[in-house]
Design a protein around this motif. Structure first.
Motif, PDB file in Angstrom:
ATOM      1  N   ASP A 127       0.804  -1.220   0.000  1.00  8.22           N
ATOM      2  CA  ASP A 127       0.000   0.000   0.000  1.00  8.22           C
ATOM      3  C   ASP A 127       0.838   1.271   0.000  1.00  8.22           C
ATOM      4  O   ASP A 127       0.315   2.357  -0.264  1.00  8.22           O
ATOM      5  CB  ASP A 127      -0.917   0.033   1.234  1.00  8.22           C
ATOM      6  N   PHE A 128       2.119   1.183   0.338  1.00  6.16           N
ATOM      7  CA  PHE A 128       2.983   2.366   0.424  1.00  6.16           C
ATOM      8  C   PHE A 128       2.967   3.155  -0.878  1.00  6.16           C
ATOM      9  O   PHE A 128       3.001   2.559  -1.955  1.00  6.16           O
ATOM     10  CB  PHE A 128       4.419   1.935   0.742  1.00  6.16           C
ATOM     11  N   PRO A 129       2.858   4.487  -0.810  1.00  6.43           N
ATOM     12  CA  PRO A 129       2.926   5.394   0.334  1.00  6.43           C
ATOM     13  C   PRO A 129       1.567   5.733   0.956  1.00  6.43           C
ATOM     14  O   PRO A 129       1.469   6.710   1.716  1.00  6.43           O
ATOM     15  CB  PRO A 129       3.549   6.637  -0.277  1.00  6.43           C
ATOM     16  N   ASN A 130       0.552   4.952   0.646  1.00  9.70           N
ATOM     17  CA  ASN A 130      -0.781   5.215   1.182  1.00  9.70           C
ATOM     18  C   ASN A 130      -1.064   4.314   2.385  1.00  9.70           C
ATOM     19  O   ASN A 130      -0.338   3.367   2.660  1.00  9.70           O
ATOM     20  CB  ASN A 130      -1.833   4.972   0.093  1.00  9.70           C
ATOM     21  N   GLY A 131      -2.167   4.597   3.069  1.00 10.96           N
ATOM     22  CA  GLY A 131      -2.669   3.710   4.102  1.00 10.96           C
ATOM     23  C   GLY A 131      -1.972   3.764   5.436  1.00 10.96           C
ATOM     24  O   GLY A 131      -2.099   2.820   6.239  1.00 10.96           O
ATOM     25  N   PHE A 132      -1.233   4.818   5.730  1.00 11.86           N
ATOM     26  CA  PHE A 132      -0.546   4.884   7.011  1.00 11.86           C
ATOM     27  C   PHE A 132      -1.544   4.950   8.161  1.00 11.86           C
ATOM     28  O   PHE A 132      -2.541   5.669   8.101  1.00 11.86           O
ATOM     29  CB  PHE A 132       0.408   6.077   7.066  1.00 11.86           C
ATOM     30  N   SER A 133      -1.270   4.181   9.196  1.00 11.75           N
ATOM     31  CA  SER A 133      -2.148   4.094  10.365  1.00 11.75           C
ATOM     32  C   SER A 133      -2.035   5.351  11.217  1.00 11.75           C
ATOM     33  O   SER A 133      -1.109   6.163  11.059  1.00 11.75           O
ATOM     34  CB  SER A 133      -1.754   2.883  11.207  1.00 11.75           C
ATOM     35  N   ALA A 134      -2.982   5.509  12.136  1.00 19.08           N
ATOM     36  CA  ALA A 134      -2.896   6.592  13.099  1.00 19.08           C
ATOM     37  C   ALA A 134      -1.617   6.433  13.904  1.00 19.08           C
ATOM     38  O   ALA A 134      -1.332   5.337  14.402  1.00 19.08           O
ATOM     39  CB  ALA A 134      -4.114   6.581  14.014  1.00 19.08           C
TER      40      ALA A 134
END
Length: 225
Positions: free
Chosen positions: A161-168
């Motif tokens: 998913d990088f660079p998207n989908g980073f968690s809180a």
């Protein structure tokens, strides 16, 4: 090793270097400090004896554009065959290129987060985060950062998913004194081992210095060196 040249009177200093060696050349990305504030620049050379004479090229003429840019980290993301430049522009931003030695080829800035996470606003209501650092293991990519207030944070996303989908982001470490865990974190895998180290800038009576921690996993507990 590298300093503003005489024809760069509007610059006070060059700092925060991120360096890779590719095809026999060093590629250096750095923060510029000057009359217009903070920016980013690029230089390259074959050996360090040439570093002081190599051109320092501002990156504001690329699609990255002008404005507040600082604290770069450059790395090659093999799954996408892309070079990434991660930097701060208030929020964590990134640009990409397939042509590392072309300073005009970087893409327009994109944020890692659509909105500022609550955890970095809880102290004052304003975003407090800076000096972003990305590193991946065989499953995930992690984004580390500090807040100048004694806290060290981590967020993660799947490699696919990088660079998207980073968690809180979550709080990784908190110092009793802000000066003991200040800013400029760098996190690395120690080659040939299962150990990671993270270095974070601190402040003392004699000036700034780095402290170190180690861990067996990027999402694990950090032990002081």
């Amino acid at each position: 090793l590298i300093a503003p040249r005489t024809d760069q009177a509007d610059l006070y200093g060059l700092k925060d270097p991120s360096i890779v060696r590719v095809d026999g050349k060093y590629h250096v990305f750095m923060t510029t400090a000057g009359k217009k504030g903070w920016g980013l620049a690029y230089s390259s050379f074959s050996n360090w004896a040439e570093a002081g004479k190599a051109p320092v090229v501002p990156l504001d003429k690329s699609a990255m554009g002008p404005g507040y840019r600082a604290a770069p980290q450059v790395f090659y993301f093999a799954p996408q065959k892309l070079w990434y430049l991660v930097y701060q522009g208030g929020d964590p931003l990134y640009s990409t290129t397939r042509t590392l030695d072309d300073p005009g080829s970087w893409s327009a800035p994109k944020p890692f987060f659509k909105t500022v996470p609550a955890i970095v606003k809880e102290r004052t209501g304003q975003a407090e985060w800076l000096d972003f650092w990305t590193i991946c293991d065989d499953r995930k990519c992690y984004l580390f950062f500090t807040d100048d207030q004694g806290k060290f944070f981590r967020s993660d996303t799947n490699i696919a998913d990088f660079p998207n989908g980073f968690s809180a982001p979550v709080l990784v470490m908190k110092a009793d004194k802000r000066d003991d865990l200040f800013e400029a974190s760098n996190t690395y895998k120690v080659a040939g081992t299962d150990t990671y180290i993270t270095l974070v800038e601190a402040m003392g009576p004699a000036g700034r210095y780095f402290r170190g921690w180690k861990s067996k996993a990027l999402d694990g507990e950090w032990t002081p060196l």
